[in-house]
Design a protein around this motif. Structure first.
Motif, short mmCIF file in Angstrom:
data_model
loop_
_atom_site.label_atom_id
_atom_site.label_comp_id
_atom_site.label_asym_id
_atom_site.label_seq_id
_atom_site.Cartn_x
_atom_site.Cartn_y
_atom_site.Cartn_z
N ASN A 98 -4.60 14.65 3.75
CA ASN A 98 -6.04 14.88 3.92
C ASN A 98 -6.54 15.85 2.86
OD1 ASN A 98 -5.98 13.22 6.07
ND2 ASN A 98 -5.99 14.83 7.62
N ASP A 99 -5.77 16.93 2.67
CA ASP A 99 -6.19 17.93 1.69
C ASP A 99 -6.32 17.30 0.30
OD1 ASP A 99 -6.24 19.79 3.62
OD2 ASP A 99 -4.31 20.70 3.12
N SER A 100 -5.38 16.41 -0.02
CA SER A 100 -5.38 15.86 -1.36
C SER A 100 -6.54 14.91 -1.61
CB SER A 100 -4.07 15.11 -1.61
OG SER A 100 -4.07 13.89 -0.91
N LEU A 101 -7.16 14.48 -0.52
CA LEU A 101 -8.27 13.54 -0.67
C LEU A 101 -9.57 14.24 -1.01
CD1 LEU A 101 -7.57 11.17 2.33
CD2 LEU A 101 -7.25 10.66 -0.09
N PHE A 102 -9.65 15.53 -0.73
CA PHE A 102 -10.92 16.21 -0.91
C PHE A 102 -10.82 17.28 -2.00
CE2 PHE A 102 -10.67 14.83 3.57
CZ PHE A 102 -11.66 13.87 3.51
N ARG A 146 1.78 9.40 -3.61
CA ARG A 146 1.03 10.59 -3.24
C ARG A 146 1.96 11.65 -2.63
NH1 ARG A 146 -3.71 9.44 0.71
NH2 ARG A 146 -4.27 7.92 -0.87
N LEU A 147 2.87 11.20 -1.76
CA LEU A 147 3.81 12.14 -1.16
C LEU A 147 4.71 12.76 -2.22
CD1 LEU A 147 4.91 10.41 2.18
CD2 LEU A 147 3.11 12.06 1.81
N ILE A 148 5.17 11.94 -3.15
CA ILE A 148 6.04 12.44 -4.21
C ILE A 148 5.31 13.49 -5.04
CG2 ILE A 148 7.15 11.79 -6.38
CD1 ILE A 148 7.84 9.09 -5.01
N TYR A 159 0.83 -1.20 0.00
CA TYR A 159 0.00 0.00 0.00
C TYR A 159 0.86 1.25 0.00
CZ TYR A 159 -4.04 2.96 0.83
OH TYR A 159 -5.02 3.91 0.70
N TRP A 160 1.94 1.20 0.75
CA TRP A 160 2.86 2.33 0.77
C TRP A 160 3.45 2.55 -0.62
CZ3 TRP A 160 4.50 6.41 3.54
CH2 TRP A 160 5.70 7.00 3.16
N ASN A 161 3.95 1.48 -1.22
CA ASN A 161 4.63 1.61 -2.50
C ASN A 161 3.69 2.00 -3.64
OD1 ASN A 161 7.26 1.03 -1.64
ND2 ASN A 161 6.88 -1.16 -1.68
N ILE A 192 6.93 15.94 -1.49
CA ILE A 192 7.51 15.53 -0.21
C ILE A 192 8.35 14.28 -0.43
CG2 ILE A 192 6.98 14.62 2.07
CD1 ILE A 192 4.40 16.36 1.90
N ASP A 193 9.55 14.34 0.07
CA ASP A 193 10.43 13.17 -0.04
C ASP A 193 9.87 12.05 0.81
OD1 ASP A 193 12.46 11.26 0.19
OD2 ASP A 193 14.02 12.76 -0.08
N PRO A 194 9.51 10.89 0.21
CA PRO A 194 8.91 9.81 1.00
C PRO A 194 9.88 9.13 1.95
CG PRO A 194 9.27 9.10 -1.25
CD PRO A 194 9.64 10.57 -1.20
#
Length: 329
Positions: A325-329, A115-117, A107-109, A121-123
């Motif tokens: 959270n922001d990116s989800l909405f 999403r972080l990239i 799930y992370w990969n 944001i450096d994962p």
DNA sequence: AACGTGTTCAACCGCGAGGTG
DNA sequence: TCACCTCGCGGTTGAACACGT
């Protein structure tokens, strides 16, 4: 060394498991337990290596596995835990009930890392990438916000350093227990209250710090115990929990030294950091008082900047979580 | 419908830790 | 102390699936 003979043995099946194989494995384990994984396939009538059986059981067939979509809370927890523990998937999995390390890793990969990239944001470090600045620069107007954010953040950190040193001095001055709140609220607010950059700090996660004598519980007065409870109530349910945490701290391999108070700081609802006030050792505990990480380096060897390291981490975690959270909405 | 490309995730591989004789 | 073995972990792979053209 333990190289698996799995692929070397002829006649052993590889690849996806059939329902019949699953059934055989489940029936056998339910009746006999797994015992030696190496010996299991022959006993269960499976043409698989023990390693494959163990993997199938632990990642798929085990009855206490939760499958399906990850909840928002689970996502947040994974991000926080990854920021703290890195790619230690099994350790992360112990904090997410009914999820396997393999599932979390996948799930992370496949989701969270990307999403972080995307958000710059450096994962690995969980900090904004340097090239994010150039990205914002190329896109025009947001560079000033990024610069302002960094500037405000550095100013807040500088203030925290000063206050931490003052707090450390106070700790030294008083050998008995002190419950105190870090005056960080304004610092945490400053980057967001003055900027329109979409990072905000979750105020529910303001850390609380309590200094507890590492000496025995009997030495604490009722008032001290109550103060302790009040201050740590955001993290620990009652006084017994606190003493369990202190015992865990002490039990992590350090001698009981009555002159060596321990400072506990809650990072979130799930993690707490602690350090001996006259030592350069600090540790991170989860809400079950398990030692999650320890021996984090400190800059000056006296523990005085511990709060800063973890304060900084906490800020980043909250930023990351809020961005997700922001990116989800 | 056919094909190419991207994504997901179960399963595999290799390594290292720890146990045992 | 050493060699051997088992187990668990993290990285990687590749088949299956989803989606776009």
């Amino acid at each position: 060394m333990g190289k698996s003979p799995c692929s070397e043995k002829s006649g052993l099946k590889k690849g996806p498991w059939t329902p019949e194989e699953d059934q055989k494995l489940m029936v056998f384990i339910e009746e006999h337990g797994h015992g030696s994984w190496r010996a299991l396939p022959a006993k269960a009538g499976l043409r698989r290596c023990g390693k494959s059986c163990r993997l199938r059981w632990t990642n798929y067939l085990r009855p206490d596995i939760k499958r399906g979509k990850f909840s928002l809370q689970e996502e947040q927890k994974i991000i926080q835990l990854h920021a703290l523990l890195g790619n230690r998937w099994s350790a992360i999995a112990t904090h997410l009930s009914k999820r396997t390390d393999n599932e979390i890793k996948n799930y992370w990969n496949t989701h969270l890392k990307k999403r972080l990239i995307r958000m710059g944001i450096d994962p690995i470090t969980h900090k904004p990438k340097l090239d994010t600045l150039s990205h914002y620069n190329n896109n025009g107007s947001n560079l000033s916000h990024m610069a302002q954010w960094e500037s405000a953040r550095l100013q807040a950190e500088a203030r925290l350093v000063r206050e931490s040193k003052l707090q450390h001095h106070n700790n030294k001055m008083h050998s008995s227990m002190h419950a105190m709140m870090l005056a960080t609220h304004d610092d945490l607010d400053s980057p967001t209250s003055t900027l329109s950059f979409p990072i905000s700090i979750n105020e529910n996660l303001i850390p609380t710090t309590t200094t507890i004598p590492i000496a025995t519980e009997e030495l604490m007065s009722e008032t001290e115990k109550r103060m302790c409870n009040d201050t740590m109530s955001c993290l620990l349910q009652d006084h017994d929990d606190i003493m369990v945490a202190v015992e865990a701290f002490r039990g992590a391999g350090y001698d009981n030294n009555s002159n060596n108070d321990v400072t506990l700081t809650s990072l979130s609802s799930d993690f707490m950091v602690g350090y001996f006030n006259n030592d350069d050792i600090n540790m991170v505990f989860d809400s079950n008082d398990n030692l999650a990480q320890h021996n984090l380096p400190t800059a000056n060897g006296d523990g005085s900047n511990c709060d800063i390291n973890f304060e900084e981490n906490k800020n980043y975690w909250n930023s990351i979580v809020n961005l997700v959270n922001d990116s989800l909405f």
